[in-house]
Design an enzyme around this catalytic site. Sequence first.
Site, PDB file in Angstrom:
ATOM      1  N   THR A 190      62.732  58.308  48.792  1.00  0.00           N
ATOM      2  CA  THR A 190      61.638  57.342  48.754  1.00  0.00           C
ATOM      3  C   THR A 190      61.756  56.408  49.967  1.00  0.00           C
ATOM      4  O   THR A 190      60.767  55.838  50.405  1.00  0.00           O
ATOM      5  CB  THR A 190      61.670  56.498  47.456  1.00  0.00           C
ATOM      6  N   HIS A 222      65.970  64.371  38.637  1.00  0.00           N
ATOM      7  CA  HIS A 222      66.056  63.790  39.986  1.00  0.00           C
ATOM      8  C   HIS A 222      67.040  64.509  40.899  1.00  0.00           C
ATOM      9  O   HIS A 222      67.339  63.992  41.976  1.00  0.00           O
ATOM     10  CB  HIS A 222      66.475  62.319  39.905  1.00  0.00           C
ATOM     11  N   LYS A 247      70.864  54.617  53.424  1.00  0.00           N
ATOM     12  CA  LYS A 247      70.802  55.225  52.097  1.00  0.00           C
ATOM     13  C   LYS A 247      72.230  55.391  51.610  1.00  0.00           C
ATOM     14  O   LYS A 247      73.169  55.121  52.356  1.00  0.00           O
ATOM     15  CB  LYS A 247      70.094  56.586  52.150  1.00  0.00           C
ATOM     16  N   ARG A 248      72.425  55.839  50.356  1.00  0.00           N
ATOM     17  CA  ARG A 248      73.775  56.091  49.893  1.00  0.00           C
ATOM     18  C   ARG A 248      74.494  57.036  50.860  1.00  0.00           C
ATOM     19  O   ARG A 248      73.865  57.904  51.479  1.00  0.00           O
ATOM     20  CB  ARG A 248      73.747  56.711  48.478  1.00  0.00           C
TER      21      ARG A 248
HETATM   22  O1  BZD Z   1      66.357  59.808  42.875  1.00  0.00           O
HETATM   23  C1  BZD Z   1      67.546  60.057  43.592  1.00  0.00           C
HETATM   24  C2  BZD Z   1      67.381  61.299  44.432  1.00  0.00           C
HETATM   25  O2  BZD Z   1      68.574  61.588  45.111  1.00  0.00           O
HETATM   26  C3  BZD Z   1      66.253  61.045  45.427  1.00  0.00           C
HETATM   27  O3  BZD Z   1      66.005  62.196  46.181  1.00  0.00           O
HETATM   28  C4  BZD Z   1      64.998  60.631  44.683  1.00  0.00           C
HETATM   29  O4  BZD Z   1      64.011  60.223  45.585  1.00  0.00           O
HETATM   30  C5  BZD Z   1      65.291  59.481  43.748  1.00  0.00           C
HETATM   31  C6  BZD Z   1      64.094  59.109  42.896  1.00  0.00           C
HETATM   32  O5  BZD Z   1      63.538  60.240  42.317  1.00  0.00           O
HETATM   33  N1  BZD Z   1      68.631  60.154  42.650  1.00  0.00           N
HETATM   34  C7  BZD Z   1      69.378  59.080  42.388  1.00  0.00           C
HETATM   35  O6  BZD Z   1      69.202  58.024  42.959  1.00  0.00           O
HETATM   36  N2  BZD Z   1      70.340  59.242  41.436  1.00  0.00           N
HETATM   37  C8  BZD Z   1      71.137  58.256  41.006  1.00  0.00           C
HETATM   38  O7  BZD Z   1      71.101  57.146  41.481  1.00  0.00           O
HETATM   39  C9  BZD Z   1      72.096  58.549  39.894  1.00  0.00           C
HETATM   40  C10 BZD Z   1      72.641  57.488  39.225  1.00  0.00           C
HETATM   41  C11 BZD Z   1      73.536  57.731  38.211  1.00  0.00           C
HETATM   42  C12 BZD Z   1      73.912  59.030  37.893  1.00  0.00           C
HETATM   43  C13 BZD Z   1      73.360  60.086  38.574  1.00  0.00           C
HETATM   44  C14 BZD Z   1      72.446  59.845  39.587  1.00  0.00           C
END
Ligand code: BZD
Length: 816
Positions: free
Chosen positions: A660, A361, A552-553
């Site tokens: 998403t 991801h 978003k974050r």
């Molecule tokens: O995953 C996200 C990506 O940043 C997005 O671009 C993507 O759409 C989504 C789904 O594929 N990644 C995360 O959200 N990652 C985390 O939340 C995460 C959590 C714990 C440790 C590392 C990453």
Amino acid sequence: MTAPESNQSVESLKDDIQRHVALTLGSDPFPPRKERYYLGLCYSVRDRLLGQWLETQRSYYDSITKRVYYMSLEFLPGRFLMNYIQALGMEEECREAVRDFGLDLDELLEEEWNPGLGNGGLGRLASCYMDSMATCKIPGYGYGILYDYGIFYQTIVNGYQHEGCDNWLRQDSPWVLRRGHFMFLINFYGRSEAYEDSAGHERFRWVDTESVMAMACDIMVPGHQNGHVTNMRLWKAISTRDFELEHFNRGDYIGAVQSKVESENISKVLYPNDTSPRGKELRLRQQYFFVAATFQDILRRFRKNNYSSFDCFPDQVAVQLNDTHPAISIAELMRILVDDEALTWETAWTICQKTFSYTNHTVLPEALETWSVELIGRMLPRHLQIIFEINRRFLDDVGKRFPGRVDLLRSLSLIAEDDGKQVRMAHLAIIGSHTVNGVAELHSKILKARLFKDFDNLYPGKFTNVTNGITPRRWLMQANPALSELIGSVIGNEWIHDLSHLSELAAYADDPEFQQRWQEVRKRNKKLLARYVLRKLGVGINPATLFDMHIKRIHEYKRQILNVLHVITIYNRIRSGSVAHHVPRTLFFAGKAAPGYLQAKLIIKLINAVGQAVNGDPAVGNELRVVFLPNYCVSQAEKLIPAADLSEQISTAGMEASGTGNMKFALNGALTIGTLDGANIEIREVVGEDNFFLFGHTEEDVHRLHSGGYDPVQIYESNIELKKALDMISTGFFSPEAPSLFRPIVDSLLAHGDYYLVLADYAKYVAEQARVSKCYEDPALWTRMSILNTANMGKFSSDRAIMEYARNIWKVSPLT
Ligand code: BZD
């Protein structure tokens, strides 16, 4: 349903609600109270699903079918009640039943706490996929951890983020079914001991361990009106008896309690870091705890079917690793097969590689998980041995195929040597899996061409793409009832099961009557949101303004700061009286920053400080407003997205794996302003370039600029508006009480090289925003674009994504 039948079912629902209030909660049903009737309704709805759930689980056994295990340390399901009600097709019935008690269903729904068992996109994706597995009848399960504390509760105090506890299980959740009889013993620490078996072979066993129990807690995930209910099994840590007794026997009562509490800490709290994983011991414990419990459950089911040999294991079991968080599974399955089941290494390895697949991801280097050899060796000594053996055999093989390529061995090794010895979990996941996928076309291309290039050369065909998707049930039907109804009135409701049907809306894009109805729905949603904001923040916003959302974050690569620079630029133009094509706007920001990510927290403070200056300046009037909504979560997203005109998807190209949120906005008719990043590219492809606001450097440009020659200071010097905005930030215009407060933000852009290329994209972004305003001034044009966005989003259903996984990766078929 005929009228008398419907009356009957409303009456029996009412009886059930009251019975649960009296007999399950032990409360007086009179007078009807919101909190109690909410729970009464929950239990009544749950009763109606339980039968379907049992039936579904039974059908898996009867058909002896291959099952998918979706392993994820995070899930973000959002509220359950309405989801269950709609899955059962009993919304009207529920409305009527509670109305008869003088209550309002929408108000009852607000009683439900959001289970925040995830950080962001990755966790939410897992929940969309559970919904689609259930709706598409793909036999499988979700597996994860039942954290007592989900993602922290965010409040904003004096513009700063504060983190509070999210004790979501304080009052037992009606949705969590505790399975006290499914308990597994999980071992940690100790040592690996060699011994000779009866045939004289050297074998290993893991001894002198500490242990904890994993208890299964189940949550139902129903398909949409198809009678299929998937199980999400979340593990809760429970102290083992022996562990306590040892202390009790020594008369150490407090020690006994303390060790009990400590062992139960494993499932206490979700780690709130969404990118940089930190090498914390408890986090690795969580990972192994959930992996070991899940594999005992998988093996229990496998054995129940009386298989004579493990050779058919991969014909029965497909395990999807949601990022590397569960990647220790690969060493665990090897341990089980080699140590417990006495299979040869070669046979065990073949089984592993046929069983696992891994989804990546992220390409951000700081987000790639590594664990120190020291820590794994201490906590999971046998697993470390296995990892070393996997690596030895792997590098042997590479060495034979590419003699003399020491550089290649170093880049592929499971062990990184530069920063103390570290195990690279992504490398373990890649070599232990048959398929590795990225989550959008560009991202999958980057995995092959850059991040894992050597692996791609080594294993041609192993890397593939499955573009993410979102469930139309939650993100259109449930979140946006008014738009759903309008859509249904012209094209019917098949889109709920097959989102490609939305394309039939395109025929209405220029129909003035339909356009007007579309606008009315959007206006109504905006009014509802304005009311919510007034209630939550006490801030009045004007629904007639353009609603521009960045939710978003908070992370530097997502570039909230670029948006803030645009806001300041508009603000300056308003103040100086030069407002070419300015359309009144309301800017919405929402999102959490990782508690240890100081720069992200400072960005939140800056957004709030800019908001304060802008909202309080009489020169601005209604022209511009900035709101930061605290505690972004699934339920808040459901309120915001249907009311958005503009969706900000402005990450540095190549850095957002997919996104998403971008899909949720476009599905609800918002237009996107975005870079060529992640799934934006594919969204633009399907909605048409005329219906998308594009700006910014491409991924290749970014790569080139990072290779040298990028000079943000020169851009700063040559762009008057940009210089002014940055100078205001750095000299305390927005923080008169502490003029240098925001210096670190400006320093990251000017003194430290602007890694995320904010300045490089600023001018194009501001220009494209002017085009947004211009289009918004033409309602017929804007509405047409909006309709065409919704109409073309069929591809982004998570049903499509799940069917791709099922067909191409898991090799499972839907149950009939
Ligand atoms: O995953 C996200 C990506 O940043 C997005 O671009 C993507 O759409 C989504 C789904 O594929 N990644 C995360 O959200 N990652 C985390 O939340 C995460 C959590 C714990 C440790 C590392 C990453």
